[in-house]
Scaffold this active site. Structure first.
Site, PDB file in Angstrom:
ATOM      1  N   ARG A  59       0.909  -1.380   0.074  1.00 26.00           N
ATOM      2  CA  ARG A  59       0.014  -0.003   0.089  1.00 26.00           C
ATOM      3  C   ARG A  59       0.927   1.298  -0.210  1.00 26.00           C
ATOM      4  O   ARG A  59       0.694   2.135  -0.790  1.00 26.00           O
ATOM      5  CB  ARG A  59      -0.822  -0.053   1.356  1.00 26.00           C
ATOM      6  CG  ARG A  59      -1.901   1.131   1.375  1.00 26.00           C
ATOM      7  CD  ARG A  59      -2.743   1.232   2.491  1.00 26.00           C
ATOM      8  NE  ARG A  59      -3.769   0.362   2.450  1.00 26.00           N
ATOM      9  CZ  ARG A  59      -4.057  -0.517   3.689  1.00 26.00           C
ATOM     10  NH1 ARG A  59      -3.444  -0.229   4.713  1.00 26.00           N
ATOM     11  NH2 ARG A  59      -4.915  -1.205   3.446  1.00 26.00           N
ATOM     12  N   ARG A  83       5.986   8.066  11.762  1.00 30.50           N
ATOM     13  CA  ARG A  83       4.983   7.215  12.580  1.00 30.50           C
ATOM     14  C   ARG A  83       5.082   5.708  12.603  1.00 30.50           C
ATOM     15  O   ARG A  83       4.453   5.232  13.657  1.00 30.50           O
ATOM     16  CB  ARG A  83       3.673   7.723  11.975  1.00 30.50           C
ATOM     17  CG  ARG A  83       3.708   7.165  10.396  1.00 30.50           C
ATOM     18  CD  ARG A  83       2.101   7.394   9.947  1.00 30.50           C
ATOM     19  NE  ARG A  83       1.959   6.684   8.444  1.00 30.50           N
ATOM     20  CZ  ARG A  83       2.075   7.194   7.269  1.00 30.50           C
ATOM     21  NH1 ARG A  83       2.755   8.447   7.344  1.00 30.50           N
ATOM     22  NH2 ARG A  83       1.937   6.599   6.220  1.00 30.50           N
ATOM     23  N   TYR A 104      18.343   9.208   0.409  1.00 29.73           N
ATOM     24  CA  TYR A 104      19.810   9.825   0.292  1.00 29.73           C
ATOM     25  C   TYR A 104      20.035  10.499  -0.804  1.00 29.73           C
ATOM     26  O   TYR A 104      19.241  10.932  -1.536  1.00 29.73           O
ATOM     27  CB  TYR A 104      20.857   8.912   0.745  1.00 29.73           C
ATOM     28  CG  TYR A 104      21.921   9.352   1.532  1.00 29.73           C
ATOM     29  CD1 TYR A 104      21.711  10.254   2.485  1.00 29.73           C
ATOM     30  CD2 TYR A 104      23.238   9.319   0.867  1.00 29.73           C
ATOM     31  CE1 TYR A 104      22.942  10.844   3.132  1.00 29.73           C
ATOM     32  CE2 TYR A 104      24.262  10.065   1.374  1.00 29.73           C
ATOM     33  CZ  TYR A 104      24.253  10.772   2.728  1.00 29.73           C
ATOM     34  OH  TYR A 104      25.138  11.578   3.223  1.00 29.73           O
ATOM     35  N   ARG A 157      29.663  21.978   4.876  1.00 27.38           N
ATOM     36  CA  ARG A 157      29.901  21.463   3.614  1.00 27.38           C
ATOM     37  C   ARG A 157      28.910  20.431   3.270  1.00 27.38           C
ATOM     38  O   ARG A 157      29.388  19.218   3.246  1.00 27.38           O
ATOM     39  CB  ARG A 157      31.455  20.917   3.616  1.00 27.38           C
ATOM     40  CG  ARG A 157      32.078  21.063   2.094  1.00 27.38           C
ATOM     41  CD  ARG A 157      32.925  19.954   2.163  1.00 27.38           C
ATOM     42  NE  ARG A 157      32.028  18.597   2.194  1.00 27.38           N
ATOM     43  CZ  ARG A 157      32.219  17.236   1.834  1.00 27.38           C
ATOM     44  NH1 ARG A 157      33.484  17.130   1.677  1.00 27.38           N
ATOM     45  NH2 ARG A 157      31.426  16.155   2.000  1.00 27.38           N
ATOM     46  N   LYS A 175      21.819   9.174   6.884  1.00 30.32           N
ATOM     47  CA  LYS A 175      22.808   8.144   7.140  1.00 30.32           C
ATOM     48  C   LYS A 175      22.551   7.422   7.915  1.00 30.32           C
ATOM     49  O   LYS A 175      22.579   6.186   7.777  1.00 30.32           O
ATOM     50  CB  LYS A 175      24.042   9.217   7.543  1.00 30.32           C
ATOM     51  CG  LYS A 175      24.828   9.764   6.552  1.00 30.32           C
ATOM     52  CD  LYS A 175      25.561   8.933   5.553  1.00 30.32           C
ATOM     53  CE  LYS A 175      26.501   9.805   4.801  1.00 30.32           C
ATOM     54  NZ  LYS A 175      27.389   9.257   3.903  1.00 30.32           N
ATOM     55  N   GLU A 246      30.488  13.955   9.624  1.00 28.76           N
ATOM     56  CA  GLU A 246      29.817  13.832   8.458  1.00 28.76           C
ATOM     57  C   GLU A 246      29.707  15.359   8.036  1.00 28.76           C
ATOM     58  O   GLU A 246      29.176  16.336   8.636  1.00 28.76           O
ATOM     59  CB  GLU A 246      28.516  13.267   8.541  1.00 28.76           C
ATOM     60  CG  GLU A 246      27.902  12.975   7.218  1.00 28.76           C
ATOM     61  CD  GLU A 246      28.610  11.984   6.298  1.00 28.76           C
ATOM     62  OE1 GLU A 246      28.803  12.015   5.335  1.00 28.76           O
ATOM     63  OE2 GLU A 246      28.873  11.010   7.289  1.00 28.76           O
ATOM     64  N   ASP A 247      30.330  15.779   6.672  1.00 36.66           N
ATOM     65  CA  ASP A 247      29.957  17.020   6.027  1.00 36.66           C
ATOM     66  C   ASP A 247      30.497  18.330   6.830  1.00 36.66           C
ATOM     67  O   ASP A 247      29.845  19.140   6.860  1.00 36.66           O
ATOM     68  CB  ASP A 247      28.710  16.870   5.593  1.00 36.66           C
ATOM     69  CG  ASP A 247      28.351  16.126   4.369  1.00 36.66           C
ATOM     70  OD1 ASP A 247      29.021  15.357   4.053  1.00 36.66           O
ATOM     71  OD2 ASP A 247      27.250  16.343   3.975  1.00 36.66           O
ATOM     72  N   ASP A 269      33.502   9.948   7.652  1.00 35.74           N
ATOM     73  CA  ASP A 269      32.880   9.036   6.509  1.00 35.74           C
ATOM     74  C   ASP A 269      33.310   9.978   5.281  1.00 35.74           C
ATOM     75  O   ASP A 269      33.645   9.116   4.226  1.00 35.74           O
ATOM     76  CB  ASP A 269      31.463   9.130   6.460  1.00 35.74           C
ATOM     77  CG  ASP A 269      30.623   8.376   5.328  1.00 35.74           C
ATOM     78  OD1 ASP A 269      31.231   7.057   5.151  1.00 35.74           O
ATOM     79  OD2 ASP A 269      29.885   8.628   4.505  1.00 35.74           O
ATOM     80  N   ASP A 270      33.382  11.052   4.989  1.00 35.82           N
ATOM     81  CA  ASP A 270      34.127  11.778   3.889  1.00 35.82           C
ATOM     82  C   ASP A 270      35.507  11.715   3.764  1.00 35.82           C
ATOM     83  O   ASP A 270      35.735  11.493   2.572  1.00 35.82           O
ATOM     84  CB  ASP A 270      33.591  13.338   4.188  1.00 35.82           C
ATOM     85  CG  ASP A 270      32.193  13.669   4.543  1.00 35.82           C
ATOM     86  OD1 ASP A 270      31.431  13.319   3.905  1.00 35.82           O
ATOM     87  OD2 ASP A 270      32.141  14.175   5.501  1.00 35.82           O
ATOM     88  N   ALA A 303      41.154  18.223  -3.900  1.00 36.28           N
ATOM     89  CA  ALA A 303      42.185  17.872  -2.843  1.00 36.28           C
ATOM     90  C   ALA A 303      41.946  18.196  -1.498  1.00 36.28           C
ATOM     91  O   ALA A 303      42.529  18.413  -0.612  1.00 36.28           O
ATOM     92  CB  ALA A 303      43.738  18.636  -3.209  1.00 36.28           C
ATOM     93  N   GLU A 305      38.912  16.580   1.683  1.00 29.73           N
ATOM     94  CA  GLU A 305      38.880  15.346   2.792  1.00 29.73           C
ATOM     95  C   GLU A 305      38.712  13.955   1.668  1.00 29.73           C
ATOM     96  O   GLU A 305      39.141  13.214   1.884  1.00 29.73           O
ATOM     97  CB  GLU A 305      37.605  15.648   3.436  1.00 29.73           C
ATOM     98  CG  GLU A 305      37.398  16.820   4.082  1.00 29.73           C
ATOM     99  CD  GLU A 305      35.944  16.999   4.654  1.00 29.73           C
ATOM    100  OE1 GLU A 305      35.386  16.022   5.067  1.00 29.73           O
ATOM    101  OE2 GLU A 305      35.535  18.113   4.524  1.00 29.73           O
ATOM    102  N   ALA A 306      37.568  14.059   0.580  1.00 32.25           N
ATOM    103  CA  ALA A 306      37.561  12.897   0.051  1.00 32.25           C
ATOM    104  C   ALA A 306      38.770  12.487  -0.832  1.00 32.25           C
ATOM    105  O   ALA A 306      39.304  11.490  -0.749  1.00 32.25           O
ATOM    106  CB  ALA A 306      36.297  13.156  -1.033  1.00 32.25           C
ATOM    107  N   ASN A 410      28.854  14.427  -5.582  1.00 30.64           N
ATOM    108  CA  ASN A 410      27.218  14.651  -5.206  1.00 30.64           C
ATOM    109  C   ASN A 410      26.760  15.962  -5.078  1.00 30.64           C
ATOM    110  O   ASN A 410      27.534  16.831  -4.537  1.00 30.64           O
ATOM    111  CB  ASN A 410      27.015  13.618  -4.040  1.00 30.64           C
ATOM    112  CG  ASN A 410      26.981  12.182  -4.312  1.00 30.64           C
ATOM    113  OD1 ASN A 410      26.484  11.726  -5.243  1.00 30.64           O
ATOM    114  ND2 ASN A 410      27.712  11.577  -3.603  1.00 30.64           N
ATOM    115  N   ASN A 454      28.849   4.554  -3.763  1.00 33.14           N
ATOM    116  CA  ASN A 454      28.168   5.034  -2.595  1.00 33.14           C
ATOM    117  C   ASN A 454      28.780   4.637  -1.187  1.00 33.14           C
ATOM    118  O   ASN A 454      29.184   3.571  -1.371  1.00 33.14           O
ATOM    119  CB  ASN A 454      26.641   4.735  -2.717  1.00 33.14           C
ATOM    120  CG  ASN A 454      25.795   5.451  -1.758  1.00 33.14           C
ATOM    121  OD1 ASN A 454      26.025   5.819  -0.694  1.00 33.14           O
ATOM    122  ND2 ASN A 454      24.767   6.140  -2.437  1.00 33.14           N
TER     123      ASN A 454
END
Length: 555
Positions: A59, A83, A104, A157, A175, A246-247, A269-270, A303, A305-306, A410, A454
């Site tokens: 449903r 809920r 996400y 960020r 996340k 995160e970010d 995580d980044d 150049a 974090e990632a 992203n 991802n």
């Protein structure tokens, strides 16, 4: 593990009537049995027909598909989570490929941009710079006392969208939904937090409806003191909990990780999650290129974090394969806003960039850098949009029979190139992965399924493994073990379709393998405080949350 099992030690009594219907972890809506309706004061508060969880999923899925756009779908799923969490997670798990791009990336980016206007019911905790001296008491306002995972951002960020301040809450909420859906961490053990110290975004500062602090960001010693108090408070209120950063903007991200990584159970995580998923992709891609990982040379666009996080883990993998650290670092090159990162270009480089400033002539553009370096792999993590031009992609195809092209920024609008562009420019020879999902592509009579690099392939499984082993810290070698486990789950069929990652439909199976690799590495390092045996997979599996309704009354 059922919702009731997780909450039983924390509920003074089983809620009745309307109060029960407002309890998202216990609410079963129309699935309450006749006996439960009588004994729990629900008679007349629900439509009369009793239906099971499977029919409820059908449903809500039909209702979801009727929504006019992805943002409306995001709002619908957020309301469902608020809920009835069992139904929410059952829907996610059964239809992850359809629902994950909504909860996400890429939809969460748009949701964060409009968070103030779509907010229906606050979720998570906002801790502000005005809460200095009382952060522990704010944490104690959270209704669950069994929190084991905190995902925290300061909103500076968000993805590739910049400073979104208090609107960044969509990221930790999303996340943690993936922690539960993809790795089985119980929802009651998850806490999303936004640290609101202000924003530099003029759009929000001038908006009377902005929900955060209408002030410029607190920085320097005051910011550091706030974060110190926050970390101390998390360990006081939720001892031993895992904190996922995160970010955060580059400077704060590196500073926080270096300060706390050996003192509490935490990771970024980044930096580390992105690194593991990208290195896993490189390991899998190496099988297709016929070149071992030690023969790969990577050029990064970005150049921060990632990028430097991926390079650091890639270097570690090469060193473990027998290469010296100095030689391994020379396999990593960077282009940032000033061009190719080379020795002598800047008098003072940030510590995360300095190891990759090699002796070489300057190159002002990415195209020039590609010509000079002739990399085997091109990885985009700058968040600046379509920077991998057809000319650059063609050059990559000229220098490599199977060029590796990872456009990881992203959301979708920030991707460095699309899979169609990569395949067309290389005659279908590119090994492509992106940060956001793309549909399959038909090129030259061949069907490609672009891989999505991802972080969901890594962070939920690593988190599950860390919690199962009860480690005091999280190490880079755990992330390398996770990367190898993920790469091992990429099948020959996946690779034949042009995909360097497993299908998302296997995500809980993959997360279990990643968790197992994390536990094995933690045990090797002597960091596992729980003994799960030589093959911990069964013990970890038994801990994983499965969305099913508990029986709340007996005959």
């Amino acid at each position: 593990m059922s919702a009731a099992a997780s909450l039983s030690s924390h509920e003074p009594h089983l809620p009745h009537g309307v109060e029960l219907l407002r309890h998202p972890l216990l609410n079963k809506a129309t699935a309450f049995s006749e006996e439960e309706r009588d004994q729990l004061g629900l008679r007349g508060l629900l439509p009369p027909r009793v239906v099971n969880l499977e029919l409820q999923v059908e449903r809500v899925l039909a209702q979801l598909r009727c929504k006019s756009n992805d943002l409306e779908k995001y709002i619908f799923l957020s309301a469902l989570q608020q809920r009835n969490e069992t139904l929410f997670y059952k829907l996610l798990i059964d239809h992850l490929e359809e629902t994950m791009p909504i909860i996400y990336t890429p939809t969460v980016g748009q949701a964060c941009l409009e968070y103030g206007s779509i907010l229906r019911h606050p979720r998570g905790l906002w801790i502000t710079s005005n809460d200095r001296g009382r952060i522990a008491s704010v944490l104690r306002n959270w209704p669950q006392t069994n929190v084991r995972v905190i995902v925290v951002t300061d909103g500076e960020r968000i993805l590739g969208l910049g400073d979104l301040g208090a609107y960044g809450m969509g990221i930790p909420v999303g996340k943690l939904a993936l922690y539960s859906a993809c790795a089985g961490v119980h929802p009651s053990e998850c806490l999303p937090i936004t640290i609101d110290v202000g924003t530099e975004n003029p759009r929000f500062l001038d908006d009377p409806f902005y929900i955060g602090l209408p002030q410029k960001r607190v920085r320097g010693e005051a910011y550091e003191a706030l974060m110190d108090e926050f970390i101390a408070a998390t360990q006081e209120v939720f001892p031993g909990c895992l904190v996922q950063f995160e970010d955060f903007a580059n400077h704060n991200a590196f500073t926080l990780l270096e300060k706390w990584r050996d003192r509490i159970c935490c990771f970024n995580d980044d930096i580390q999650g992105t690194a593991a998923v990208a290195v896993a992709g490189l390991i899998a891609a190496s099988k297709e290129t016929g070149k071992p990982l030690t023969d790969q040379t990577v050029l990064f666009l970005g150049a921060g974090e990632a990028g430097t996080g991926i390079a650091g883990l890639f270097v570690r993998a090469l060193v473990e394969a027998g290469m010296s650290e100095a030689e391994a670092r020379k396999r990593c090159w960077f282009v940032d806003s000033k061009g190719l990162l080379v020795a002598g270009r800047d008098t003072k480089l940030p510590s995360h960039k300095a190891p990759y400033a090699h002796e070489a002539p300057q190159a002002a553009t990415l195209a020039e850098a590609v010509e000079r370096i002739r990399p085997t792999a091109l990885i985009g993590v700058a968040g600046i949009g379509p920077a991998f031009t057809p000319e650059i992609l063609q050059r990559m195809g000229e220098y490599n029979h199977r060029p590796i092209i990872f456009a990881l920024s992203n959301p979708t609008s920030k991707a460095e190139c699309t899979p169609v562009q990569a395949y067309e420019a290389t005659g279908g020879r590119a090994i492509y992965a992106s940060g956001s999902p793309f549909a399959q592509v038909e090129i030259g009579g061949r069907t490609f399924r672009p891989g999505q690099g991802n972080n969901v392939y890594i962070f939920p499984g690593v988190g599950l493994g860390v919690l199962a082993a009860n480690t005091p810290t999280v190490t880079d070698t755990m992330f390398l073990a996770a990367a190898r486990a993920l790469a091992a789950e990429t099948t020959p069929e996946d690779l034949a379709q042009g995909c360097v990652y497993p299908k998302l439909t296997r995500i809980r199976e993959v997360s279990l393998k990643v968790a197992q690799a994390t536990v094995v590495e933690a045990t090797r390092l002597g960091l596992a405080r729980n003994d799960l045996g030589a093959t911990p997979e069964d013990a970890i599996s038994a801990l994983m949350f499965q969305p099913s309704y508990p029986t709340l009354v007996t005959d």
